[in-house]
Scaffold this active site. Structure first.
Site: not given
Ligand code: R5P
Length: 284
Positions: A215-217, A213, A33, A183, A90
């Site tokens: 990778g977007g950043t 996480s 389960d 930015k 976070r």
């Molecule tokens: C944000 O403040 C953290 O320091 C990382 O830049 C963020 O958690 C990275 O997340 P992701 O890989 O989804 O962009």
């Protein structure tokens, strides 16, 4: 005595290799389960135990609490929890009305049985305020900066202002220049991310972050740096979560990607074992 959390098996083996301590394993199974079961494979009665257990993915967080209880029930003299990666950091405050402060929930659960808590590169040190037991937040950034030296970087870069202190510390120790991305609005529709003070044209850049996480950043940062003429871009982090196909996507954008073994994966090229052993055992 070291308790080998199933969330950090390779790291525990590396710690045991470096140290003259006994290690106890954890047997685990999952019932049909979906419920989890844990059992210590050795006796910890009267021992000062250090449980090393990363809390990603969620199953590891759940098992952390079960193992804590097993250690307590078995009569350990004390328990230190070392969570190399502490998830939910976070969500350390209310961002919107009606939310839970997740980091606080898990801090309280940990200190039910733990005498002290340690972690590495917590997303924010504010999380430590939720604990009433002694806490330590170590930094793997100097280890990552050391590893970065193999790429002969001109600049270590934080992808945002929030991470600049981590990178400054690491760069200072390694004797490398550092900066962080900001930015900048170019026109009504274009926003560019570029280093606050340095130029990257023709340079080798290593971007260091606490977490990758989705990778977007990192992907956005790497693309912008190449557009601005960077020769090489390498991406490193302490906690490599690499959700889904993030690692494959990020590897197409950067020359190399690397992380530590706080979350164990195929590119955990830097071990945090020296950091933990120095803090927990050598100082005795
Ligand atoms: C944000 O403040 C953290 O320091 C990382 O830049 C963020 O958690 C990275 O997340 P992701 O890989 O989804 O962009």
């Amino acid at each position: 005595m070291l308790v080998k959390g199933p969330g950090s098996p390779a790291l525990c083996d590396r710690l045991a290799e470096r140290l003259d301590v006994h290690m106890v394993g954890v047997e685990q199974k999952i019932f049909p389960d979906g419920e989890h079961y844990v059992r210590l494979t050795g006796d910890v009665k009267g021992e000062d135990c250090v449980l090393v257990q990363s809390t990603y993915p969620n199953e590891n967080l759940l098992e952390l609490f079960l193992i804590q209880d097993a250690i307590f029930e078995n009569g350990a003299s004390s328990l230190t929890v070392m969570a190399p990666y502490f998830s939910y950091a976070r969500q350390d405050k209310l961002f919107r009305e009606g939310e839970a402060v997740s980091a606080r929930v898990f801090a309280r659960l940990i200190e039910t049985h733990a005498r002290s808590f340690l972690s590495i590169d917590l997303h924010t040190e504010r999380v430590l305020d939720f604990f009433s037991i002694p806490t330590v937040n170590l930094s793997a950034m100097p280890l990552l900066a050391d590893h970065s030296c193999m790429y002969e970087p001109d600049i270590l870069l934080s992808p945002d202002e929030g991470g600049k202190d981590r990178v400054r510390l690491a760069a200072g120790e390694a004797g490398i220049g550092w900066d962080y991305l900001v930015k900048k609005r170019i026109d009504g529709e274009t926003v560019r991310m570029e280093p606050k003070g340095m130029k990257v044209e023709g340079k080798t850049v290593v971007i260091l972050d606490d977490i990758i996480s989705t990778g977007g950043t990192m992907i956005q940062a790497a693309r912008q740096l190449f557009e601005q003429g960077a020769e090489e871009v390498h991406a490193g982090c302490t906690h490599g979560l690499f959700v889904g196909d993030t690692l494959q996507r990020l590897s197409r954008e950067c020359d190399t990607v690397f992380c530590t073994d706080t979350v164990e994966c195929e590119i955990s090229k830097v071990t945090v074992a020296p950091l933990i052993s120095r803090e927990l055992f050598m100082t005795k």
